[in-house]
Motif scaffolding. Structure first.
Motif, mmCIF file in Angstrom:
data_model
loop_
_atom_site.group_PDB
_atom_site.id
_atom_site.type_symbol
_atom_site.label_atom_id
_atom_site.label_comp_id
_atom_site.label_asym_id
_atom_site.label_seq_id
_atom_site.Cartn_x
_atom_site.Cartn_y
_atom_site.Cartn_z
ATOM 1 N N PHE A 17 -6.103 5.265 -2.058
ATOM 2 C CA PHE A 17 -6.191 5.653 -0.631
ATOM 3 C C PHE A 17 -7.092 4.553 -0.142
ATOM 4 C CE2 PHE A 17 -4.996 10.266 -1.080
ATOM 5 C CZ PHE A 17 -3.013 9.918 -1.450
ATOM 6 N N LYS A 18 -8.513 4.037 -0.485
ATOM 7 C CA LYS A 18 -9.199 3.694 0.321
ATOM 8 C C LYS A 18 -9.265 2.249 0.060
ATOM 9 C CE LYS A 18 -12.385 6.794 -0.182
ATOM 10 N NZ LYS A 18 -14.438 7.400 -0.590
ATOM 11 N N GLN A 19 -8.110 1.890 -0.646
ATOM 12 C CA GLN A 19 -7.493 0.208 -0.552
ATOM 13 C C GLN A 19 -8.715 -0.564 -1.500
ATOM 14 O OE1 GLN A 19 -5.507 -1.397 3.345
ATOM 15 N NE2 GLN A 19 -4.995 0.921 3.202
ATOM 16 N N ARG A 20 -9.053 -0.258 -2.641
ATOM 17 C CA ARG A 20 -9.796 -0.727 -2.464
ATOM 18 C C ARG A 20 -9.361 -1.471 -4.000
ATOM 19 N NH1 ARG A 20 -14.273 4.426 -4.250
ATOM 20 N NH2 ARG A 20 -15.005 3.875 -2.040
ATOM 21 N N THR B 124 -9.201 -1.144 -7.040
ATOM 22 C CA THR B 124 -8.766 -0.244 -8.193
ATOM 23 C C THR B 124 -7.573 -0.455 -8.416
ATOM 24 O OG1 THR B 124 -9.993 1.981 -7.458
ATOM 25 C CG2 THR B 124 -8.213 2.494 -7.623
ATOM 26 N N PRO C 114 -8.078 8.240 -5.194
ATOM 27 C CA PRO C 114 -8.917 8.551 -4.106
ATOM 28 C C PRO C 114 -8.997 6.925 -4.174
ATOM 29 C CG PRO C 114 -10.256 9.971 -4.976
ATOM 30 C CD PRO C 114 -8.788 9.295 -6.059
ATOM 31 N N GLY C 115 -9.636 6.018 -5.031
ATOM 32 C CA GLY C 115 -9.739 4.271 -5.034
ATOM 33 C C GLY C 115 -8.455 3.412 -4.087
ATOM 34 N N TYR D 12 0.711 -1.614 0.022
ATOM 35 C CA TYR D 12 0.280 -0.154 0.190
ATOM 36 C C TYR D 12 0.804 1.493 0.004
ATOM 37 C CZ TYR D 12 -3.031 3.588 1.697
ATOM 38 O OH TYR D 12 -3.778 5.290 1.895
#
Length: 127
Positions: A61-64, A67, A58-59, A15
């Motif tokens: 950072f949100k760990q999707r 994405t 954003p994806g 990450y």
């Protein structure tokens, strides 16, 4: 349990490597096209190439996971641009920026691949 800790540690490292390489790639593209070695003096519209990268922030950072998977495909466009411009641009500064772009895209691809792989469900043996 050790495997879970190892997976979480690997995911966390991937990450942070993804965030670092993505933000560095965005900064490089903006600086390259506006200040360091723009195609036209004073900057160029080519700086808009960072828009797809900004859309995935954003994806990331949100760990999707999706994405991350999409990023592993998107990054090759930037790799191709960097490889092409490294071998064809006449200015040394532009060639160096292109080489750095290639390096960052490889780092980004590796980190998103490792992150996405940590979500892969291991196969179980059938007795």
């Amino acid at each position: 349990m050790s495997s879970t800790l190892h997976t979480q540690s690997t995911r966390n490292k991937a990450y942070w490597a993804t965030v670092a390489s993505l933000l560095a790639l965005i900064a490089l593209c903006v600086a390259w096209e506006l200040f360091i070695a723009p195609i036209r003096p004073g900057g160029s519209w080519l700086v808009l190439k960072v828009l797809p990268l900004l859309l995935i922030v954003p994806g990331i950072f949100k760990q999707r996971v999706r994405t991350y998977q999409a990023t592993s495909l998107l990054v090759w466009l930037y790799f191709a641009e960097g490889a092409t411009r490294a071998s064809s641009d006449p200015a040394l500064a532009s060639q160096l920026m292109a080489g750095l772009e290639v390096f960052l895209t490889i780092a980004l691809f590796a980190s998103v691949s490792v992150f996405a792989r940590t979500y892969k469900v291991p196969k179980t043996k059938v007795a």
